[in-house]
Design a protein around this motif. Structure first.
Motif, PDB file in Angstrom:
ATOM      1  N   ASP A  26       0.830  -1.350   0.100  1.00 16.93           N
ATOM      2  CA  ASP A  26       0.044   0.025  -0.029  1.00 16.93           C
ATOM      3  C   ASP A  26       0.818   1.429   0.012  1.00 16.93           C
ATOM      4  N   THR A  27       0.062   2.429  -0.494  1.00 18.26           N
ATOM      5  CA  THR A  27       0.926   3.775  -0.253  1.00 18.26           C
ATOM      6  C   THR A  27       0.870   4.180   1.113  1.00 18.26           C
ATOM      7  N   PRO A  28       2.194   4.595   1.268  1.00 20.51           N
ATOM      8  CA  PRO A  28       2.292   5.170   2.631  1.00 20.51           C
ATOM      9  C   PRO A  28       1.126   6.012   3.092  1.00 20.51           C
ATOM     10  N   SER A  29       0.756   5.999   4.529  1.00 19.82           N
ATOM     11  CA  SER A  29      -0.384   6.417   5.061  1.00 19.82           C
ATOM     12  C   SER A  29       0.001   7.952   4.994  1.00 19.82           C
ATOM     13  N   LEU A  30      -1.157   8.992   5.111  1.00 19.79           N
ATOM     14  CA  LEU A  30      -1.098  10.427   5.236  1.00 19.79           C
ATOM     15  C   LEU A  30      -0.348  10.775   6.677  1.00 19.79           C
ATOM     16  N   GLU A  31      -0.753   9.958   7.548  1.00 18.95           N
ATOM     17  CA  GLU A  31       0.028  10.257   9.080  1.00 18.95           C
ATOM     18  C   GLU A  31       1.540   9.977   8.836  1.00 18.95           C
ATOM     19  N   LYS A  32       1.979   8.849   8.177  1.00 20.29           N
ATOM     20  CA  LYS A  32       3.425   8.550   7.855  1.00 20.29           C
ATOM     21  C   LYS A  32       4.114   9.837   6.996  1.00 20.29           C
ATOM     22  N   VAL A  33       3.349  10.162   6.077  1.00 20.84           N
ATOM     23  CA  VAL A  33       3.942  11.249   5.247  1.00 20.84           C
ATOM     24  C   VAL A  33       3.927  12.469   5.997  1.00 20.84           C
ATOM     25  N   HIS A  34       2.888  12.868   6.538  1.00 17.73           N
ATOM     26  CA  HIS A  34       2.926  14.034   7.427  1.00 17.73           C
ATOM     27  C   HIS A  34       4.068  14.164   8.522  1.00 17.73           C
ATOM     28  N   ALA A  35       4.385  12.928   9.221  1.00 19.65           N
ATOM     29  CA  ALA A  35       5.487  12.828  10.067  1.00 19.65           C
ATOM     30  C   ALA A  35       6.557  12.953   9.464  1.00 19.65           C
TER      31      ALA A  35
END
Length: 767
Positions: free
Chosen positions: A497-506
Motif C-alpha cells: 500500500d501507499t504510505p499513509s497520510l499520517e506517515k507522510v506528514h510525520a
C-alpha cells in the motif's frame, strides 16, 4: 498521525430510556443506534428493532450500503461500528514500529481503525515491551493532546500459558527463566521435576492455573527442547517461541516419497535451452533458472528474449493432498543461519523440485520479449521439461563477467552469461524509468563453522548479479498477474500500500527540522522518495533520512484484492517464482495451469472459495517467519559478542524512545539498548518531530542516525539482548523552554500550563 476517535463506553444495547422504536429503522436512526452501542452485529440490531423475515434482509442490505459508502466500518465477520471507532478495551496486534522505535498496534477486528501507539510500561526497561506480531488485550485511553494511547492489560495467545525457558536448579527449587527478553517473570516448577533434568536445559513449561496471587508463577515442565549451551540453540528457541510448524505428517512424507521424476507427457521440451540457476553459495534449494538471447525477429531490432523457468511444484503437490494441507499451514519455508524448516519435505524441496544441474526437471516457464528500450512487448507461459546447464553463485557469475572465469563459467561466458547481462542492461533502463523505491537496507550474512558456531558476520554485498536475477523474477511475477487477470482467474496478489497520510506528514515534519522541503499535500510517489534519497546521499543526514523514509513505508501483504505494489511501482504483481518455499507462488502456479489449460492439477473451486482465507494465513505465516528469523539472528549475534564485553564499537542511533536509545553496530549490524538512565543525570524530553532525546537542562541532543561510539556492557545469548554504555558526546543545543507551574504566560500553550511538554514532545524517564 491522524487522531482516532476517543474510545467509547463498553459495548451494550441502548439503555431502556432510549430504546429505539420497533420496525425497520431509517439510516439516521440506525447510525444513531450503532453510535450509542459502540459496536453491534446484525443480530443485535434485528433484536433491538424487533425485525423478522424480509425486514432482516432489508437490514442486511442497508448495512452493506452503509459500509460501501464508508459510513460504517466492519468489526470482525459480523460486527459493525462507526469508522475509526475504538472500544474502551479491545484485542490488538502489534503491527509495526514507528520512526522512533515505539510500537504501534491496530484493533484486530477493525481494519478501518487507525494505528495507536502502545504506551510503554514505565516500571520496566525496553525488554518489557511486547514484540511485532503479538496479540494484546489493551485499554484505549484518550490523552489531553487529543491522541489515543493503548495501555497493555495482558498478552494473549499460547504464550500467556506456555513459557519457553532455561532451567535454573538450586538445592531447594527448580525455576524456568524465560528466553524472551521482554519477560522477567520466572516460573517456579511445582511438584516433582523430571529426574534427569539439568541446569541449563531448554524446556517448555505450562503455567498452572489458580496459582498464588503473589510471588513467582507456578508451572510444570511439558517438554525438553535442547540445551542452553548448544551452538544451535538460537534457532531452536526461535522455532518454539514463535510456534513455527516443524516436520511433516507421515501421510505427507509418504506422498513425497512416492513422487516420480517428470517426463515429456503434456510438456514442452526445453532441455536444449542452457538455463542456469544463480543463487547464494549456501542455497538449499534452486527453484528458478534463467536464459536470454537476442530476439531474431526483424521487427524488434535490439530486442531480447528472456526465459525464466520455475520448478513445477504443482505437479507434485496436488490440491487437497496431505502435502498441500501441510504446505498451506506452514505458509513458507523458514531460514535460519544453521538450518531451514522447509515448506515441503526434502524429497521435493531439495530433490525433485530443485532445478539441479544436469538433471531433468518439470518446470513452468515464461518466455518474455523485450524491445531495445527494455519495454516488455509480449510473453507466454509453457509447462516444460528442462535440464539446468549449471549451478552458479552470484559471486561466481559476477566474477566471470568481470573476466575471472573458472572451469564452470568459462564455457558459459559467451553463450549464457554475456547475453544475460546484455538483456538485463536494457531491462535496467526500463526499471530506472519505472523508478521503484531505492531505499538502502543492508542485510546481515552470518557464516557458521562446522560446529554450528558463528565464524563471522558480514554485511551482504549487493552485486549486479543479484539485481539481474531480481529484475528478471519481478518481470516474471508481473507476467503471471497479467495473465491471470486477462483470463479472469482469481489469484493472490502481492500488494504494497501507499504510505499513509499520517506517515507522510510525520516525514514532512521531520524533514522540516533539517531544512528540507516536503509538501504535506503532495501525493506519495516513489520517484519523489528516490529524489529525496539521491539529493541527500552525500549529506551528514543521509543515514537518518534513509531510515525515516524506510519506516514511513507500509508492509507488503498477500491479498485477493489488488491495490498495486507501491514499492516496486507496479499496477499488478503476484509471487510466481518461489513455489518451493512460498505457498502463495504455488497458488499462482495452479491458477496459470487452470487459466491456460495446462493440466488437471490446477486451481480448484475449493481453492478459489478459500482464497481470501489463504491470503490471510500466508501473510500471518510470513510475519511469523520474519520474526523468528530475526530473533534467531539476534541471539546468534549476542553469542558472537558475548566474549567481547567491555570492547568498544562504532555504530549509529537506530531508534529513539522515551526509555532510551537503540544502537546499531557498524561491524555486525547488531542492535542493542542504552537505557535513558545511562545517558546522564537529567530529565530527557522525547522530541517526536526531530526524532531525538533532548536534555531538559543542558539541551544535549541524541538524534536518530547520529554516529556514536559505545561500550558493550552486557550480551545475553539466550535472550539476544545487548546493553551498551555511551562513549560519544551528544550534539550541543539549547535546552527546551522552562515548563513553569504558575499561571499561563502570554503566548504559552495549554500543554505547558498543565505542566506537560510542548505539543509533539513527550518527557522521558529519569532514574
Amino acid at each position: 498521525m491522524a487522531r482516532p476517535r476517543p474510545p467509547r463506553r463498553p459495548h451494550a444495547a441502548p439503555r431502556s430510556g432510549s430504546r429505539p422504536p420497533q420496525g425497520l429503522p431509517d439510516r439516521e436512526t440506525l447510525l444513531a443506534f450503532i453510535r450509542e452501542s459502540g459496536e453491534a452485529d446484525r443480530s443485535d440490531i434485528a433484536r433491538a428493532f424487533g425485525l423478522r423475515g424480509s425486514d432482516r434482509i432489508a437490514l442486511r442490505d442497508m448495512l452493506r450500503d452503509l459500509q460501501d459508502s464508508g459510513e460504517l466500518g466492519r468489526r470482525g465477520r459480523k460486527g459493525v461500528a462507526l469508522p475509526g471507532d475504538l472500544p474502551p478495551v479491545g484485542v490488538v496486534e502489534v503491527v509495526e514500529r514507528d520512526a522512533d522505535g515505539e510500537l504501534m498496534v491496530r484493533l484486530v477486528k477493525g481494519e478501518d481503525t487507525p494505528l495507536v501507539r502502545l504506551a510503554p510500561d514505565r516500571s520496566e526497561a525496553a525488554s518489557g515491551a511486547p514484540g511485532l506480531g503479538d496479540r494484546l488485550l489493551v485499554r484505549f485511553e484518550g490523552l489531553e493532546s487529543g491522541e489515543t494511547e493503548a495501555r497493555l492489560i495482558k498478552r494473549l495467545g499460547a504464550a500467556v500459558h506456555r513459557v519457553l525457558g532455561v532451567v535454573r536448579k538450586s538445592a531447594r527449587q527448580v525455576r524456568v527463566e524465560p528466553v524472551d527478553r521482554r519477560s522477567r517473570d520466572q516460573v517456579l516448577i511445582e511438584g516433582l521435576a523430571p529426574p534427569d533434568l539439568r541446569d541449563g536445559d531448554l524446556v517448555v513449561a505450562r503455567l498452572v492455573p489458580g496459582g498464588r496471587r503473589f510471588g513467582l508463577h507456578r508451572g510444570e515442565i511439558l517438554e525438553r527442547v535442547g540445551r542452553e549451551d548448544d551452538p544451535r540453540a538460537a534457532s531452536l528457541i526461535a522455532i518454539h517461541a514463535h510456534g513455527i510448524p516443524t516436520g511433516f505428517p507421515e501421510a505427507a512424507e509418504t506422498e513425497a516419497e512416492a513422487a516420480q521424476e517428470a517426463d515429456l507427457k503434456g510438456r514442452e521440451d526445453l532441455r536444449d535451452l542452457p538455463l542456469v540457476t544463480i543463487d547464494p553459495p549456501d542455497a538449499r534449494d534452486h527453484d528458478d533458472a534463467v536464459f536470454a538471447e537476442p530476439d531474431g525477429d526483424a521487427s524488434n531490432p535490439g530486442g531480447w528474449i528472456v526465459w525464466v523457468a520455475i520448478a513445477d511444484v504443482a505437479a507434485y503437490v496436488r490440491p487437497g493432498s496431505a502435502l498441500d494441507r501441510t504446505a498451506r499451514e506452514k505458509g513458507n519455508s523458514v531460514y535460519f543461519p544453521d538450518r531451514v524448516e522447509p515448506m515441503l519435505p526434502e524429497r521435493l524441496s531439495a530433490g525433485l523440485c530443485s532445478l539441479r544441474a544436469g538433471e531433468n526437471r518439470a518446470c513452468l516457464a515464461v518466455r518474455m520479449v523485450f524491445d531495445a528500450s527494455g519495454r516488455k512487448t509480449g510473453h507466454r507461459f509453457v509447462r516444460g521439461l528442462m535440464r539446468s546447464a549449471a549451478k552458479l553463485s552470484y559471486e561466481q557469475a559476477q566474477a566471470a563477467i568481470e573476466g575471472r572465469t573458472d572451469e564452470v563459467t568459462g564455457p558459459l561466458l559467451d553463450r549464457v552469461l554475456k547475453p544475460l547481462y546484455a538483456a538485463y542492461a536494457v531491462m535496467l533502463d526500463a526499471r530506472r524509468r519505472r523508478s521503484p523505491l531505492a531505499i538502502e537496507s543492508p542485510e546481515r550474512r552470518i557464516l557458521m563453522d562446522s560446529e554450528g558456531r558463528i565464524a563471522s558476520i558480514r554485511t551482504r554485498t549487493v552485486l549486479p548479479a543479484h539485481q539481474l536475477i531480481e529484475e528478471m523474477m519481478i518481470q516474471a511475477n508481473v507476467c503471471a498477474a497479467q495473465t491471470l487477470e486477462a483470463r479472469k482467474t482469481p489469484l493472490i496478489y502481492r500488494v504494497h500500500d501507499t504510505p499513509s497520510l499520517e506517515k507522510v506528514h510525520a516525514l514532512a515534519d521531520f524533514l522540516g527540522t533539517l531544512g528540507l522541503p516536503w509538501s504535506k499535500g503532495e501525493a506519495p510517489r516513489t520517484e519523489r522518495f528516490n529524489r529525496l534519497l539521491e539529493e541527500t546521499r552525500e549529506s551528514p543526514s543521509a543515514a537518518i533520512i534513509n531510515e525515516v523514509v524506510l519506516r514511513s513505508q507500509m508492509q507488503a501483504i498477500y491479498d485477493t484484492d489488488n491495490i498495486g505494489h507501491f514499492g516496486l511501482n507496479l499496477d499488478r504483481y503476484a509471487h510466481f517464482t518461489s513455489p518451493i518455499r512460498r505457498y502463495a507462488d504455488l497458488i499462482v502456479h495452479r491458477g496459470l495451469i487452470r487459466a491456460l489449460g495446462l493440466g488437471d492439477d490446477g486451481l480448484t473451486d475449493r481453492d478459489i472459495a478459500q482464497l481470501k482465507g489463504t491470503a490471510e494465513m500466508i501473510t500471518a505465516a510470513e510475519r511469523r517467519a520474519m520474526a523468528a528469523e530475526r530473533d534467531a539472528i539476534d541471539r546468534y549475534v549476542a553469542a558472537f559478542l558475548a566474549d567481547r564485553v567491555g570492547a568498544t564499537f562504532t555504530g549509529r542511533i537506530s531508534g529513539v524512545t522515551r526509555f532510551g536509545l537503540f544502537i546499531r553496530l557498524d561491524e555486525t549490524g547488531a542492535d542493542g539498548l542504552i537505557p535513558i538512565s545511562r545517558l546522564g543525570g537529567e530529565f530527557f524530553v522525547h522530541d517526536e518531530t526531530a526524532h531525538a532525546l533532548v536534555g531538559e537542562r543542558s539541551g544535549a541532543h541524541w538524534p536518530l542516525g547520529l554516529p556514536v561510539e559505545v561500550r558493550l556492557v552486557e550480551a545475553t545469548p539466550v535472550t539476544g539482548g545487548l546493553l551498551f554504555d555511551m562513549l560519544s558526546d551528544p550534539v550541543k543545543g539549547a535546552p527546551p523552554p522552562p515548563r513553569g507551574r504558575g499561571p499561563k504566560r502570554p503566548g504559552a500553550v495549554d500543554a505547558r500550563r498543565r505542566g506537560g511538554p510542548p505539543p509533539g514532545v513527550r518527557k522521558g524517564k529519569r532514574r
